[in-house]
Design an enzyme around this catalytic site. Sequence first.
Site, PDB file in Angstrom:
ATOM      1  N   HIS A 180      22.369 -39.739 -12.373  1.00 18.46           N
ATOM      2  CA  HIS A 180      22.495 -38.490 -11.620  1.00 18.46           C
ATOM      3  C   HIS A 180      21.221 -38.173 -10.824  1.00 18.46           C
ATOM      4  CE1 HIS A 180      26.157 -37.944 -13.852  1.00 18.46           C
ATOM      5  NE2 HIS A 180      25.509 -37.876 -15.000  1.00 18.46           N
TER       6      HIS A 180
ATOM      7  N   LYS B 203      27.402 -41.975 -25.345  1.00 21.57           N
ATOM      8  CA  LYS B 203      27.704 -40.702 -26.007  1.00 21.57           C
ATOM      9  C   LYS B 203      29.172 -40.545 -26.359  1.00 21.57           C
ATOM     10  CE  LYS B 203      27.303 -38.222 -21.567  1.00 21.57           C
ATOM     11  NZ  LYS B 203      26.727 -39.366 -20.809  1.00 21.57           N
TER      12      LYS B 203
ATOM     13  N   ASN C 121      32.389 -32.819 -23.198  1.00 23.09           N
ATOM     14  CA  ASN C 121      32.412 -33.716 -22.041  1.00 23.09           C
ATOM     15  C   ASN C 121      33.422 -34.838 -22.207  1.00 23.09           C
ATOM     16  OD1 ASN C 121      31.147 -34.386 -19.450  1.00 23.09           O
ATOM     17  ND2 ASN C 121      30.381 -36.207 -20.482  1.00 23.09           N
TER      18      ASN C 121
END
Length: 449
Positions: A189, A120, A143
Amino acid sequence: MKDVEKKFDMVILGLGKTGISCARFFSGRNQVLALMDSRMHPPGLETAKKNFPGIPIYLGSFDQNILNSARELIVSPGIAVTDPAISMASRAGVSVAGDIEIFCRHVTRPIVAVTGSNGKSTVATLIHRMIEASGRTAKLGGNIGTPALDLLQGPEPEFYVLELSSFQLETTSSLDAAAAVVLNISEDHMDRYANLQEYAIAKFRIYDGTGTLVINLDDRMVAAFSRKSRKNICFTATEPGKNSFGIRELHGDKVIAYGDTVICPIKDIPLQGRHNISNILAALALGTAIGLPMQGMLAGMRDFQGLPHRCQWLKRINDVDWYNDSKGTNVGASCAAIEGLAGDNNLILIAGGDGKGADFSPLSAAAAGRVRAAILIGRDAQRLADVLHAVTAVYFALDMYAAVRLAHEQSRPQDIVLLSPACASLDMFTDYQHRGAVFAEAIERIGHE
């Protein structure tokens, strides 16, 4: 709880980079604010005291009474909204949001939104470069780099490009991006999410709204999200169909194509590796969705050399190429790096760290026939060894320098040495940048010996 009982308009949770940006955004807007962090010494504490002296700060735990006395909680992405205190405040009627939600409420220009387990940052940076190379203006953040709310300072650009994490998307409900992409879904995660499906649901929130969906046809979970009611532009590393970017063979060379239209030869692209070609296809699809001219997109692509710590070529020593993919903090990223760079059993992999509960088993298939040796470090080295020992030689090293030394000893001419940990870094390093820097320093030491 009645509004008259409310003490604060907003309580900002987390005094890191995001929390400070939220305080900066709201501090001059006639809002009654409070700042809160469960840590006694959060990284932004001194900045908050200096810049926002009139805002009360609560440290050491989440005070339930304070949380319940707010109209809205602004939760930093590192804090799970399932935290018991936040959940209790939500049940008491307190609204819960994050900085991206606040950004979406105030932004007036089109958003290009990028998420995915891997790639990303590369895609967000690349589409930003493409916009600027097309003679348009854009700001990049979220981010990556600048917190989203800080992007609203100064002149408005024609586009905002946001890299968004699953954590940020959890607390976002008003996003309506002009173009959005989920690049891929793989385990990451897993210390925060119950399973892969829960993680994917958070990611797919980026597709809320009315804009164009950019769909990766090579990812099963993403491909299944295509919507007939919305405009879709797809991409694939295989032959493209109508309204899709992909790869074709032309006179023995591989070329990027949009449907039947040839765009450019792959050999002319600075970024190499299968995973990077996929990133380029995604950026081209996003650019097409927002109306960028192909000439400008190609100019931006040809000027882009990639980002640090992401399959970054560092050095050649004795005809061996060394690559830093320290940003490969999950299994999907490392599989993509291995498959993108390796030839026939010519790759030496340095991996390991804190796996965050991930399933390492996909690494076995990626390594088979490609990785001649795996040198493992960190907390989950043995868990990685349990997966890899059947397909490659496995070695252990106590630290990064020992791993680099061992890789140097094991390497042969034409080999590739790749640091792609498939793990987080915090068991041994400050962050993935620190890990990559130590790797680069160790290579320099080896090169001078």
